[in-house]
Design an enzyme around this catalytic site. Structure first.
Site, PDB file in Angstrom:
ATOM      1  N   HIS B  92       1.226  -4.294  16.704  1.00 35.20           N
ATOM      2  CA  HIS B  92      -0.167  -3.967  16.383  1.00 35.20           C
ATOM      3  C   HIS B  92      -0.215  -3.155  15.088  1.00 35.20           C
ATOM      4  O   HIS B  92      -0.970  -3.471  14.173  1.00 35.20           O
ATOM      5  CB  HIS B  92      -0.820  -3.200  17.528  1.00 35.20           C
ATOM      6  N   ASP B 121      -8.646 -15.842 -15.276  1.00 31.92           N
ATOM      7  CA  ASP B 121      -7.677 -15.815 -14.183  1.00 31.92           C
ATOM      8  C   ASP B 121      -6.893 -14.513 -14.322  1.00 31.92           C
ATOM      9  O   ASP B 121      -7.201 -13.696 -15.190  1.00 31.92           O
ATOM     10  CB  ASP B 121      -6.725 -17.032 -14.231  1.00 31.92           C
ATOM     11  N   TRP B 173       6.008   0.802  14.527  1.00 33.70           N
ATOM     12  CA  TRP B 173       5.808   0.307  13.148  1.00 33.70           C
ATOM     13  C   TRP B 173       6.541   1.180  12.152  1.00 33.70           C
ATOM     14  O   TRP B 173       6.808   0.768  11.037  1.00 33.70           O
ATOM     15  CB  TRP B 173       4.306   0.235  12.814  1.00 33.70           C
ATOM     16  N   SER B 203       6.335  -9.322  -2.174  1.00 35.04           N
ATOM     17  CA  SER B 203       5.006  -9.839  -2.438  1.00 35.04           C
ATOM     18  C   SER B 203       4.104  -8.753  -3.022  1.00 35.04           C
ATOM     19  O   SER B 203       3.412  -8.966  -4.025  1.00 35.04           O
ATOM     20  CB  SER B 203       4.416 -10.387  -1.140  1.00 35.04           C
ATOM     21  N   SER B 204       4.149  -7.570  -2.417  1.00 35.78           N
ATOM     22  CA  SER B 204       3.261  -6.487  -2.861  1.00 35.78           C
ATOM     23  C   SER B 204       3.573  -6.039  -4.272  1.00 35.78           C
ATOM     24  O   SER B 204       2.673  -5.824  -5.082  1.00 35.78           O
ATOM     25  CB  SER B 204       3.392  -5.283  -1.928  1.00 35.78           C
ATOM     26  N   HIS B 287       2.976   7.514   3.191  1.00 37.58           N
ATOM     27  CA  HIS B 287       1.730   8.207   2.934  1.00 37.58           C
ATOM     28  C   HIS B 287       0.927   7.591   1.805  1.00 37.58           C
ATOM     29  O   HIS B 287      -0.267   7.331   1.975  1.00 37.58           O
ATOM     30  CB  HIS B 287       1.852   9.716   2.776  1.00 37.58           C
ATOM     31  N   GLU B 289       0.907   4.676   1.224  1.00 36.74           N
ATOM     32  CA  GLU B 289       0.400   3.474   1.894  1.00 36.74           C
ATOM     33  C   GLU B 289      -0.986   3.714   2.493  1.00 36.74           C
ATOM     34  O   GLU B 289      -1.854   2.839   2.462  1.00 36.74           O
ATOM     35  CB  GLU B 289       1.397   3.051   2.983  1.00 36.74           C
ATOM     36  N   TYR B 291      -3.270   5.512   1.297  1.00 35.51           N
ATOM     37  CA  TYR B 291      -4.238   5.401   0.201  1.00 35.51           C
ATOM     38  C   TYR B 291      -4.283   3.980  -0.337  1.00 35.51           C
ATOM     39  O   TYR B 291      -5.309   3.532  -0.839  1.00 35.51           O
ATOM     40  CB  TYR B 291      -3.941   6.436  -0.877  1.00 35.51           C
ATOM     41  N   SER B 302     -18.169   1.825  -3.232  1.00 40.24           N
ATOM     42  CA  SER B 302     -18.728   2.310  -4.486  1.00 40.24           C
ATOM     43  C   SER B 302     -19.437   1.200  -5.256  1.00 40.24           C
ATOM     44  O   SER B 302     -20.140   1.478  -6.235  1.00 40.24           O
ATOM     45  CB  SER B 302     -17.626   2.919  -5.362  1.00 40.24           C
ATOM     46  N   THR B 362     -11.296  13.806  -1.973  1.00 40.52           N
ATOM     47  CA  THR B 362     -11.875  12.900  -0.977  1.00 40.52           C
ATOM     48  C   THR B 362     -13.290  13.341  -0.631  1.00 40.52           C
ATOM     49  O   THR B 362     -14.222  12.526  -0.566  1.00 40.52           O
ATOM     50  CB  THR B 362     -10.997  12.887   0.287  1.00 40.52           C
ATOM     51  N   LYS B 365     -15.785  12.518  -3.308  1.00 42.43           N
ATOM     52  CA  LYS B 365     -16.257  11.125  -3.272  1.00 42.43           C
ATOM     53  C   LYS B 365     -17.421  10.976  -2.311  1.00 42.43           C
ATOM     54  O   LYS B 365     -18.422  10.314  -2.609  1.00 42.43           O
ATOM     55  CB  LYS B 365     -15.125  10.195  -2.835  1.00 42.43           C
ATOM     56  N   ARG B 484       1.079   9.702  22.551  1.00 43.79           N
ATOM     57  CA  ARG B 484       0.872   8.308  22.160  1.00 43.79           C
ATOM     58  C   ARG B 484       2.116   7.485  22.510  1.00 43.79           C
ATOM     59  O   ARG B 484       3.126   8.044  22.936  1.00 43.79           O
ATOM     60  CB  ARG B 484       0.557   8.214  20.673  1.00 43.79           C
TER      61      ARG B 484
END
Lengths: 436, 662
Positions: B92, B121, B173, B203-204, B287, B289, B291, B302, B362, B365, B484
């Site tokens: 998950h 493109d 995970w 890929s990323s 971390h 990640e 963001y 926005s 944050t 924003k 958890r």
């Protein structure tokens, strides 16, 4: 038509439903943070300091939420397009922002954080180690995580064991499993160790968790202000039975703790076989039967069953400390001790002063005096111990507690070398329950 | 040809141009059918594919969550085994982060960045296709255990024994060492997990480099950095985060792979390895990640809030600067995931304060979004509801985040349900609400049809209520001591009622998601036709037809202001002059230049799939074939060259392709 009418009024109805739901929340017990692992019902200075800090963050963020949420709600309400004509009207002035507003909110946010940061720093140093002026009275424990149980060593104490050859008493380290007994009102310094993966030591009412890291000497401190019985649980995912790796902490007054230590340091108890002892059956009938449906379907009932255990576990624990002679059948106990060796239980479990010498499973020298078995999962009763020994995989699927004996590799199809009959289990339970 | 443009992109039928000679086999030119989609280099088609795969995995991840919640509906439940439960929560988390939210964001990067910066493109179209197919390869590697596990289960039932003995990973995970050690997880599910993530990382990184180059180099004339739409800005920041964060987990995964395959001792405790090292490497990635997941949704919001408030974003430079600051500080707070690992007081204090610091940009924003609403004329459509929901939910997630930043308080909250509540407020209430807003907002642009607004709003309320009923009580469960990753719990802990409530909420949330996507499918076929600019938009994507033609812009726009399209709408004459000048300049050097399609990105990605599977399952020949295919694909890709053709537009905008000259 009715449906479409309902549909059209949906947003306002949703808001109404939401308001009703919000009002109903407290009645659902949301605010009753009074479970045995509540972080709000704290019983010691470390957890108290952590709760106090939480309350600071709670009030600061609540005020912020009311201010910011209020602005957001007001803006959404005030500036919403009320009619279709509103939606089509000419756009409002195309303003781009205001540097003074930006500066103001930045400074205000920083100030809010300072309110949190100062007590945070104080609490970090307070919870990190026993305060310097109390170092002298700190009691030392070493807690070690295993998949899936806890071992507790008392490095400052020396127990006695029986040398099997000379039959003389010798010194031995004092250790116990799954129930940590500590002195109340004294800081306790706990060394945290693990033999396999990462575990985490968490007794929510006494202190926040600290991990047991392989190849790292972690430590923590806690203190129970008053005598009591506290629930703890492994808090770091450690494999299949992580959720069933539980433990208890029992805090005792200074005199009770000293008395407990005296008993714990003794080698395992032996029950003298008296010829005229009445052959009482084990008091199974008093204990409720397994409430969990053995077919594996949900029951929603408590695993750890009897009333006293559920409502006053401390009293239940105290009641187990002394043997009740009327409940013991020396012949059966002797048979259990023999079986404990014959069925190779001794390979994993230590019973100090007797045959058990294994160290991979929980230490059982005084298991009869504990309030739980199976790492805090089951109440320690004859019935539960019988359930556990008969089918450990049912109670803790994947657990390493092994009762199936071994398979002859040269003849894998044959029966296992070891099996437990019903009578065997009865004797084993009688023996283990006698180890007070 | 012009008719084709108003049809949904998936249904277009075009007469393919004659196949071009290529290396080994002809270079494909067909734009439709399986070959058209497998070889496409069109950023819009790649974006749609990303979105389609991501939504599939989003639904799979949702089913996994429902399995978890069903197991927890009553205490001492035996609905599923702990082993299966562990697989569910592992996959998950992995699925939602790597296979749902990240690729959905990548879908919008693809769909929107070229349109928002006035480009035809991305900078490297074939590399873009490669990113897509490598993502699919990684996703297959991660999920193949479900298939083999199901086959094994059937085989076992019918008395055939285990055929594969491969199931899904059950290490979480986060894959904390030493659980990933061969002693504790001897099966190859862990190898599939490490290899799958490694492939996804490729890929990323490739995609991020592509977007960075695209945003920096392909901006239309006049589109200075401080005129860039906020979404594109956030994509740029995110891309930098990915390029810098991914190597950390790539290294960590290589070390795990080496430990498992070659007996090294990076994390192997018996050999003196340090499991804590994994945590540092993982969170140095993990971390940022967070963001990576949330900055693009901040970008969507926005864009959406100004459009439906009908005024520009309040404090554009501050919002952009805050985004960059969040990205920057985001690299300095990783150990707040490790407050309970015994960091020591000084390190704990440092990471505590750094984490609090990140709350400032944050919070700023959120204030700017409220400032955007202030004095506007708020048009309440489905995307606007999701965007407003985003602000509320993200705000709550932010506040519980501040609570975690106070490290001693976190000692009680860490690994409890309080944390689950916190990050689902950020990742569902934040990231997912942002994505759901974005899908309904940009759907008309790419499929030419509007989303049904009434059902859209219904789905919003179902999701909003379901989400809050599921996750708000988890704060209390956590404070009441529920850890958890817990397969079950005893009934005397005071957790029964709230767990039941959470599970019912989860079913409601699932229903809302179902309604939402059913609405999307329905609208795809039956939605009202959307014009070029159905929302009175502000940025350049709304200046072109819906769906956009292959070449996006008949004339590359000239940008004079932020909110470039809003400016064009109010300066028609100036825009007409710009267009005439651009078309003249472009036709003087051959017309609109478009990249050629190619098989090689797909082939190279296929090699990654085989290589990953072969390596993970200890089949050396398969791994070598995969490696050879990667080499083969990459070399021929390089030798083949970019190719390309020209499009000529007549006065009415009808396109003719000219494959003769490059």
């Amino acid at each position: 038509m009715r449906f479409t009418a309902l549909f059209r009024s949906f947003p306002s109805r949703a808001w109404r439903a939401l308001a009703v739901a919000a009002l109903a929340l407290p009645t659902l017990g949301l605010w009753q943070l009074d479970g045995p692992q509540s972080t709000f019902d704290v019983k010691g200075p470390v957890a108290q300091s952590q709760l106090n800090l939480f309350m600071v963050t709670f009030w600061v963020t609540l005020v912020l939420f009311i201010v910011v949420g209020g602005l957001l709600a007001y803006a959404t309400w005030k500036f919403r397009a009320k009619t279709e004509a509103d939606e089509r009207a000419a756009p409002p002035p195309q303003s781009h922002g205001n540097p003074m507003v930006e500066l103001g909110i930045t400074i205000a946010s920083i100030l809010c954080l300072v309110i949190i940061a100062v007590p945070t720093l104080k609490a970090i140093w307070f919870t990190d180690d026993v305060p310097a002026e109390r170092k002298g009275e700190a009691y030392e424990i070493t807690a070690t995580g295993y998949q899936w149980w806890f071992k507790f060593d008392y490095p400052g104490e020396t127990a006695k064991t029986l040398n099997p050859v000379s039959h003389k008493l010798e010194d031995a380290p004092l250790s116990t499993a799954n129930e940590l007994v500590i002195p109340a009102g004294r800081p306790v310094h706990i060394n945290l160790r693990t033999v396999d993966v990462i575990h985490s030591f968490w007794v929510p009412k006494l202190a926040g968790k600290v991990d047991m890291m392989p190849n790292r000497a972690n430590r923590m401190w806690l203190q129970a202000d008053e005598p009591g019985y506290f629930y703890g649980q492994c808090a770091q995912y450690c494999g299949e039975d992580h959720s069933l790796m539980r433990f208890r902490v029992i805090a005792l007054s200074a005199t009770d703790f000293a008395a407990w230590l005296v008993n714990q340091k003794l080698p395992a108890r032996t029950v003298a076989a008296m010829a005229d002892a009445p052959a009482n059956p084990l008091p199974n009938s008093k204990i409720e039967l397994a409430m969990l449906d053995l077919t594996g379907r949900p029951s929603g009932e408590a695993l750890s069953g009897s009333d006293i255990f559920n409502h006053d576990p401390f009293a239940a624990w105290q009641a187990r400390q002394a043997p009740v002679a009327a409940q013991e059948t020396p012949a059966l106990i002797a048979e259990g001790r023999r079986l404990f060796k014959e069925k190779t239980c001794i390979g994993c479990h230590t019973i100090r002063g007797q045959e058990g010498v294994g160290v991979t499973g929980p230490e059982l020298t005084h298991v009869g005096s504990r309030s739980t078995i199976a790492a805090g999962v089951l109440e320690n009763s004859s019935q539960r111990m019988r359930d556990w020994i008969t089918d450990p995989q049912h109670w803790k699927p994947g657990d390493k507690m092994f009762n199936g004996g071994y398979i002859d590799p040269t003849n894998p199809g044959a029966d296992r070398k070891i099996s437990l009959s019903d009578a065997n289990v009865t004797a084993l339970v009688a023996y283990l329950q006698s180890l007070k | 040809m012009a008719e084709a443009l108003v049809k949904p992109a998936l249904l277009t039928h075009e007469v393919p141009a004659a196949a071009k000679p290529g290396l080994l086999f002809p270079r494909p030119t067909t734009k439709t059918g399986l070959v058209g989609w497998l070889t496409t280099v069109d950023h819009k088609k790649i974006g749609i594919l990303y979105a389609a795969f991501a939504i599939c995995f989003f639904l799979i991840g949702g089913l996994e969550a429902l399995g978890i919640r069903t197991q927890l509906i009553v205490p001492n439940n035996h609905f599923i085994t702990p082993e299966f439960y562990d697989q569910l929560f592992t996959m998950h988390g992995t699925t939602m982060i790597f296979l749902a939210v990240m690729p959905l964001n990548a879908a919008f990067f693809n769909l929107l960045i070229p349109l928002q910066i006035g480009a035809r493109d991305v900078a490297f179209p074939r590399l873009n296709a490669f990113s897509l197919w490598v993502f699919v390869a990684g996703a297959i590697i991660l999920n193949i255990g479900w298939v083999t596990g199901a086959i094994d289960a059937i085989a076992a039932r019918t008395g055939h024994g285990l055929l594969f003995n491969i199931h899904e990973p059950d290490i979480g995970w986060f894959g904390y060492s030493p659980l990933t050690s061969k002693i504790f997880t001897p099966g190859i599910s862990t190898d599939l997990w490490t290899l799958g993530l490694q492939v996804l990382g490729v890929s990323s990184i490739v995609a991020s480099l592509n977007f960075i180059v695209t945003i920096i180099n392909l901006r239309a004339p006049g589109l200075t950095m401080m005129r860039l739409p906020v979404f594109t800005w956030m994509s740029l920041v995110t891309s930098f985060l990915l390029v810098l964060a991914m190597p950390a987990i790539a290294i960590a995964l290589v070390e795990v792979i080496f430990d498992r395959h070659f007996g090294t001792h990076f994390f192997e405790v018996s050999g003196g390895g340090q499991p804590i090292l994994w945590q540092h490497l993982f969170w140095v990635f993990g971390h940022p990640e967070v963001y990576i997941l949330i900055l693009p949704p901040m970008g969507y919001v926005s864009e959406i809030l100004p459009t439906f408030s009908r005024k520009p974003l309040f404090g554009y430079p501050v919002v952009v600067f805050s985004g960059v600051t969040i990205g920057f500080i985001g690299f300095g707070v990783w150990s707040h995931h490790m407050f309970t690992t015994g960091l020591g007081a000084v390190a704990t204090a440092a990471f505590s304060l750094a984490t609090m610091a990140i709350a400032v940009p944050t919070g700023v924003k959120i204030f700017n979004w409220i400032g955007t609403l202030w004095g506007g004329r708020l048009v309440m459509r489905t995307p606007m509801l999701f965007a407003l929901g985003f602000i509320w939910m993200f705000m709550i997630g932010g506040f519980s985040g501040i609570m975690h930043a106070a490290a001693p308080a976190d000692a009680e909250q860490h690994d409890s349900y309080f944390v689950i509540a916190h990050f689902h407020y950020v990742l569902i209430g934040g990231a997912t609400f942002g994505l759901l807003a974005a899908i309904t907002f940009w759907f008309p642009k790419f499929f030419g049809r509007m989303i049904n607004d009434k059902i859209g709003k219904l789905s919003f309320w179902l999701i909003f209520i379901g989400f809050n009923v599921t996750f708000f009580p988890m704060h209390f469960l956590g404070l009441n001591g529920m850890p958890r990753r817990t397969w079950t719990y005893d009934s005397n802990m005071g957790w029964n009622d709230l767990n039941l409530l959470c599970t019912l909420g989860a079913y409601l949330l699932g229903l809302g998601i179902l309604v939402y996507f059913a609405n999307i499918v329905w609208s795809y076929f039956n939605g009202e036709k959307a014009g070029n600019d159905p929302w009175d938009g502000r940025t350049l994507e709304w200046s072109i037809p819906s769906p956009p033609p292959e070449h996006n812009f008949a004339a590359i726009p000239v940008v004079h202001d932020r909110d470039a399209w809003w400016y064009e709408k109010t300066h028609r004459e100036e825009t007409a002059r710009d267009v005439a000048a651009t078309i003249k300049a472009e036709s003087s050097h051959g017309g609109i230049h478009m990249p050629d399609q190619s098989w090689f990105p797909f082939i190279a990605a296929l090699g990654m799939l085989l290589g990953g599977l072969g390596f993970a399952t200890y089949h050396l020949p398969v791994a070598l074939v995969g490696l050879a295919l990667v080499m083969f694909g990459s070399y021929l890709w390089a030798l083949e060259g970019p190719g390309g053709y020209h499009i000529h537009l007549d006065k009415d905008g009808n396109a003719t392709e000219d494959h003769g000259s490059h």
